[in-house]
Design a protein around this motif. Structure first.
Motif, PDB file in Angstrom:
ATOM      1  N   TRP A  60     -70.349  30.019 -60.860  1.00 43.56           N
ATOM      2  CA  TRP A  60     -70.039  30.292 -59.462  1.00 43.56           C
ATOM      3  C   TRP A  60     -69.769  28.965 -58.766  1.00 43.56           C
ATOM      4  CZ3 TRP A  60     -70.031  35.025 -56.847  1.00 43.56           C
ATOM      5  CH2 TRP A  60     -70.361  36.122 -57.621  1.00 43.56           C
ATOM      6  N   GLU A  61     -68.858  28.974 -57.792  1.00 41.32           N
ATOM      7  CA  GLU A  61     -68.565  27.789 -56.995  1.00 41.32           C
ATOM      8  C   GLU A  61     -68.525  28.173 -55.522  1.00 41.32           C
ATOM      9  OE1 GLU A  61     -64.934  25.994 -58.363  1.00 41.32           O
ATOM     10  OE2 GLU A  61     -65.818  25.425 -60.285  1.00 41.32           O
ATOM     11  N   ALA A  62     -69.055  27.295 -54.684  1.00 38.45           N
ATOM     12  CA  ALA A  62     -68.996  27.458 -53.233  1.00 38.45           C
ATOM     13  C   ALA A  62     -68.368  26.191 -52.660  1.00 38.45           C
ATOM     14  CB  ALA A  62     -70.387  27.678 -52.651  1.00 38.45           C
ATOM     15  N   ASP A  63     -67.170  26.325 -52.101  1.00 33.16           N
ATOM     16  CA  ASP A  63     -66.464  25.175 -51.544  1.00 33.16           C
ATOM     17  C   ASP A  63     -67.113  24.721 -50.247  1.00 33.16           C
ATOM     18  OD1 ASP A  63     -64.594  25.180 -53.600  1.00 33.16           O
ATOM     19  OD2 ASP A  63     -63.205  26.471 -52.518  1.00 33.16           O
ATOM     20  N   HIS A 119     -67.095  21.219 -54.123  1.00 28.64           N
ATOM     21  CA  HIS A 119     -67.782  22.505 -54.276  1.00 28.64           C
ATOM     22  C   HIS A 119     -69.121  22.337 -54.974  1.00 28.64           C
ATOM     23  CE1 HIS A 119     -65.136  22.086 -57.832  1.00 28.64           C
ATOM     24  NE2 HIS A 119     -66.221  22.450 -58.471  1.00 28.64           N
ATOM     25  N   GLY A 120     -70.033  23.214 -54.587  1.00 26.34           N
ATOM     26  CA  GLY A 120     -71.299  23.340 -55.278  1.00 26.34           C
ATOM     27  C   GLY A 120     -71.107  24.325 -56.425  1.00 26.34           C
ATOM     28  N   VAL A 121     -71.871  24.134 -57.483  1.00 34.43           N
ATOM     29  CA  VAL A 121     -71.728  24.945 -58.694  1.00 34.43           C
ATOM     30  C   VAL A 121     -73.072  25.547 -59.045  1.00 34.43           C
ATOM     31  CG1 VAL A 121     -71.102  24.866 -61.135  1.00 34.43           C
ATOM     32  CG2 VAL A 121     -69.909  23.416 -59.517  1.00 34.43           C
ATOM     33  N   GLY A 122     -73.057  26.766 -59.605  1.00 30.56           N
ATOM     34  CA  GLY A 122     -74.306  27.391 -60.023  1.00 30.56           C
ATOM     35  C   GLY A 122     -74.091  28.504 -61.017  1.00 30.56           C
ATOM     36  N   ILE A 123     -75.186  28.924 -61.621  1.00 28.76           N
ATOM     37  CA  ILE A 123     -75.099  30.033 -62.562  1.00 28.76           C
ATOM     38  C   ILE A 123     -75.065  31.373 -61.834  1.00 28.76           C
ATOM     39  CG2 ILE A 123     -76.138  28.777 -64.474  1.00 28.76           C
ATOM     40  CD1 ILE A 123     -78.776  30.245 -63.860  1.00 28.76           C
ATOM     41  N   ASP A 124     -75.388  31.355 -60.538  1.00 32.21           N
ATOM     42  CA  ASP A 124     -75.219  32.533 -59.702  1.00 32.21           C
ATOM     43  C   ASP A 124     -74.817  32.061 -58.303  1.00 32.21           C
ATOM     44  OD1 ASP A 124     -77.594  31.686 -58.464  1.00 32.21           O
ATOM     45  OD2 ASP A 124     -78.801  33.304 -59.290  1.00 32.21           O
ATOM     46  N   ALA A 125     -74.530  33.024 -57.429  1.00 34.26           N
ATOM     47  CA  ALA A 125     -74.039  32.687 -56.097  1.00 34.26           C
ATOM     48  C   ALA A 125     -75.061  31.904 -55.268  1.00 34.26           C
ATOM     49  CB  ALA A 125     -73.621  33.960 -55.360  1.00 34.26           C
TER      50      ALA A 125
END
Length: 102
Positions: free
Chosen positions: A38-41, A54-60
């Motif tokens: 998952w990525e959150a810009d 962007h932040g990155v993660g295994i879930d939102a």
């Protein structure tokens, strides 16, 4: 493209007394199949400059936390340019987030 879910305007007061606005924006997390994460810009724009990452993660949730964690480091470069403030206070409302287990 995902929606912007949060936005904050900060003030940058330059040494000559003029004011510039900085806009911090955060987009909703989106699953990126090619990266299998998952990525959150997140973006800081204003004063003639823009930086988006962007932040990155295994879930939102993890992607959001990661993106929020990036914001203070994205703002550091403006400290050499002038005084940053939010609602006439020096605290910008972005607390330090630790990404390690308690």
């Amino acid at each position: 493209m995902p929606d912007v879910i949060a936005e904050r305007t900060l003030d940058l007061t330059l040494p000559n007394g003029t004011n510039e606005s900085l806009r911090v924006r955060l987009w909703s997390p989106e699953y990126r199949p090619h990266a299998m994460c998952w990525e959150a810009d997140v973006e800081v724009a204003g004063a003639g400059d823009a930086h988006k990452t962007h932040g990155v993660g295994i879930d939102a949730f993890q992607a959001l936390q990661s993106a929020l964690h990036l914001i203070p480091s994205m703002l550091v470069k403006y400290e050499d340019v002038g005084r940053l403030s939010w609602l006439d206070a020096e605290w910008l409302g972005f607390p330090e987030i630790k990404l390690t287990e308690p």
